[in-house]
Motif scaffolding. Sequence first.
Motif, PDB file in Angstrom:
ATOM      1  N   GLN A  18       0.860  -1.187   0.000  1.00 11.25           N
ATOM      2  CA  GLN A  18       0.000   0.000   0.000  1.00 11.25           C
ATOM      3  C   GLN A  18       0.893   1.233   0.000  1.00 11.25           C
ATOM      4  OE1 GLN A  18      -2.645   0.144   3.314  1.00 11.25           O
ATOM      5  NE2 GLN A  18      -4.072  -1.304   2.415  1.00 11.25           N
ATOM      6  N   LEU A  19       0.718   2.076  -1.004  1.00 14.08           N
ATOM      7  CA  LEU A  19       1.466   3.329  -1.104  1.00 14.08           C
ATOM      8  C   LEU A  19       0.547   4.464  -0.682  1.00 14.08           C
ATOM      9  CD1 LEU A  19       3.076   2.709  -4.598  1.00 14.08           C
ATOM     10  CD2 LEU A  19       4.222   2.537  -2.389  1.00 14.08           C
ATOM     11  N   TRP A  20       0.910   5.141   0.393  1.00 20.32           N
ATOM     12  CA  TRP A  20       0.149   6.279   0.881  1.00 20.32           C
ATOM     13  C   TRP A  20       0.891   7.542   0.452  1.00 20.32           C
ATOM     14  CZ3 TRP A  20      -3.971   6.282   4.726  1.00 20.32           C
ATOM     15  CH2 TRP A  20      -4.480   5.002   4.971  1.00 20.32           C
ATOM     16  N   ASP A  21       0.409   8.187  -0.601  1.00 22.10           N
ATOM     17  CA  ASP A  21       1.006   9.409  -1.150  1.00 22.10           C
ATOM     18  C   ASP A  21       0.333  10.598  -0.464  1.00 22.10           C
ATOM     19  OD1 ASP A  21       2.116  11.395  -2.722  1.00 22.10           O
ATOM     20  OD2 ASP A  21       1.006  10.862  -4.536  1.00 22.10           O
ATOM     21  N   ILE A  22       1.098  11.292   0.376  1.00 20.28           N
ATOM     22  CA  ILE A  22       0.554  12.388   1.187  1.00 20.28           C
ATOM     23  C   ILE A  22       1.095  13.718   0.662  1.00 20.28           C
ATOM     24  CG2 ILE A  22       0.246  13.255   3.540  1.00 20.28           C
ATOM     25  CD1 ILE A  22      -0.671  10.331   3.198  1.00 20.28           C
ATOM     26  N   GLY A  23       0.225  14.705   0.534  1.00 15.57           N
ATOM     27  CA  GLY A  23       0.629  16.026   0.064  1.00 15.57           C
ATOM     28  C   GLY A  23       1.712  16.641   0.950  1.00 15.57           C
ATOM     29  N   GLY A  24       2.618  17.391   0.335  1.00 14.44           N
ATOM     30  CA  GLY A  24       3.752  17.958   1.068  1.00 14.44           C
ATOM     31  C   GLY A  24       3.700  19.458   1.297  1.00 14.44           C
ATOM     32  N   GLN A  25       2.564  20.086   0.976  1.00 15.10           N
ATOM     33  CA  GLN A  25       2.461  21.531   1.191  1.00 15.10           C
ATOM     34  C   GLN A  25       2.600  21.841   2.687  1.00 15.10           C
ATOM     35  OE1 GLN A  25       0.285  19.594  -0.390  1.00 15.10           O
ATOM     36  NE2 GLN A  25      -0.242  20.448  -2.362  1.00 15.10           N
ATOM     37  N   SER A  26       3.134  23.005   3.001  1.00  6.63           N
ATOM     38  CA  SER A  26       3.374  23.369   4.411  1.00  6.63           C
ATOM     39  C   SER A  26       2.089  23.353   5.233  1.00  6.63           C
ATOM     40  CB  SER A  26       4.066  24.728   4.506  1.00  6.63           C
ATOM     41  OG  SER A  26       3.282  25.720   3.879  1.00  6.63           O
ATOM     42  N   THR A  27       0.961  23.617   4.606  1.00 13.08           N
ATOM     43  CA  THR A  27      -0.304  23.602   5.341  1.00 13.08           C
ATOM     44  C   THR A  27      -0.753  22.184   5.699  1.00 13.08           C
ATOM     45  OG1 THR A  27      -1.515  23.641   3.240  1.00 13.08           O
ATOM     46  CG2 THR A  27      -1.139  25.759   4.339  1.00 13.08           C
TER      47      THR A  27
END
Length: 189
Positions: free
Chosen positions: A67-76
């Motif tokens: 399972q690949l959990w791709d999480i956003g990297g924006q500072s918010t």
Amino acid sequence: MGLLSIIKKQKLKDRESRCLVLGLDNSGKSTVVDWILASYKNRPRQLVTPTVGFQIHTVPFQNHSVQLWDIGGQSTLRPYWDNYFDKTDVLLWVIDAAAAARLGESVDELKTILQNRDRLGYNCRIIVLVNKKDLVADLDPVIVRLKTDLSEMLKLENVPIEVCPTSALTGDGLDGLMPMIVEKSARKL
């Protein structure tokens, strides 16, 4: 439905790997995931846009389900990263090699994550991808600086970290990634 069922379920669970894909915005996390999906699920490469929130993809590999959990990297979004740490087998940290000015920021964010090691789990393995190597003339100083920063940061801990130069756009350096993810998650204590 007794002990045999429990043993069967555990065997299936032992073949599952949860890989959290993190890094700063624009580091190439979603492009890495897209390359994996194209390579191991035989789907065409997609136009990648910044991840807002998260995306989960399951990829079969050598009798395992990754399972690949791709999480956003924006500072918010970074304050919410620790909500995804539970049951993570492998942390895939992606760094943009072409953005040398952000290397310190990326290492600091990784350091923050590793300071919450109890939340992430002490059995979680860490792979650092130095991405976009095709855009950097000489990657050696970036790798040396990164390894120095990481070894200084982790000098009192026994945290195995693998550092791999890659280009998610071309796939260069990514061929061994899935075997590494499965191997690292299989070595859980």
